[in-house]
Write a protein that holds these residues in place. Sequence first.
Motif, mmCIF file in Angstrom:
data_model
loop_
_atom_site.group_PDB
_atom_site.id
_atom_site.type_symbol
_atom_site.label_atom_id
_atom_site.label_comp_id
_atom_site.label_asym_id
_atom_site.label_seq_id
_atom_site.Cartn_x
_atom_site.Cartn_y
_atom_site.Cartn_z
ATOM 1 N N CYS A 183 0.833 -1.211 0.000
ATOM 2 C CA CYS A 183 0.000 0.000 0.000
ATOM 3 C C CYS A 183 0.863 1.253 0.000
ATOM 4 O O CYS A 183 0.535 2.236 -0.666
ATOM 5 C CB CYS A 183 -0.936 0.004 1.207
ATOM 6 N N GLY A 184 1.968 1.237 0.733
ATOM 7 C CA GLY A 184 2.881 2.373 0.718
ATOM 8 C C GLY A 184 3.510 2.575 -0.641
ATOM 9 O O GLY A 184 3.684 3.709 -1.100
ATOM 10 N N GLY A 185 3.845 1.487 -1.319
ATOM 11 C CA GLY A 185 4.398 1.577 -2.663
ATOM 12 C C GLY A 185 3.385 2.077 -3.676
ATOM 13 O O GLY A 185 3.710 2.883 -4.547
ATOM 14 N N LEU A 186 2.153 1.595 -3.573
ATOM 15 C CA LEU A 186 1.098 2.074 -4.469
ATOM 16 C C LEU A 186 0.827 3.559 -4.243
ATOM 17 O O LEU A 186 0.620 4.309 -5.194
ATOM 18 C CB LEU A 186 -0.188 1.273 -4.252
ATOM 19 N N ALA A 187 0.826 3.984 -2.990
ATOM 20 C CA ALA A 187 0.600 5.393 -2.679
ATOM 21 C C ALA A 187 1.716 6.262 -3.239
ATOM 22 O O ALA A 187 1.458 7.332 -3.800
ATOM 23 C CB ALA A 187 0.483 5.581 -1.169
ATOM 24 N N ALA A 188 2.948 5.826 -3.126
ATOM 25 C CA ALA A 188 4.072 6.587 -3.681
ATOM 26 C C ALA A 188 4.003 6.619 -5.204
ATOM 27 O O ALA A 188 4.306 7.644 -5.821
ATOM 28 C CB ALA A 188 5.393 5.975 -3.217
ATOM 29 N N TYR A 189 3.604 5.533 -5.818
ATOM 30 C CA TYR A 189 3.503 5.457 -7.271
ATOM 31 C C TYR A 189 2.448 6.424 -7.813
ATOM 32 O O TYR A 189 2.661 7.097 -8.809
ATOM 33 C CB TYR A 189 3.175 4.029 -7.693
ATOM 34 N N PHE A 190 1.289 6.482 -7.143
ATOM 35 C CA PHE A 190 0.208 7.347 -7.605
ATOM 36 C C PHE A 190 0.253 8.743 -6.991
ATOM 37 O O PHE A 190 -0.554 9.604 -7.347
ATOM 38 C CB PHE A 190 -1.151 6.701 -7.326
#
Length: 74
Positions: A17-24
Amino acid sequence: MNKLYRSRTDSKLTGLCGGLAAYFGIDSTIVRLAMVIGGVFSLGTVLMIYIIAAIVIPKEPGIEGFYKDNPYHY
């Protein structure tokens, strides 16, 4: 171009979830909340996708890669 990684710093379980948040470019709390709500309303489909994505998406590169690949590190 941005690459999708699992986060090392913004991690609760797997860092997905942290990676997805950083990506978007959004807050990780929003992604986590969306995962929980989606998991409840999809009867576990989102949970299965989460598990598969956590296995497939790599962890973001960290400092240990530098030491492992550096021949001058003792």
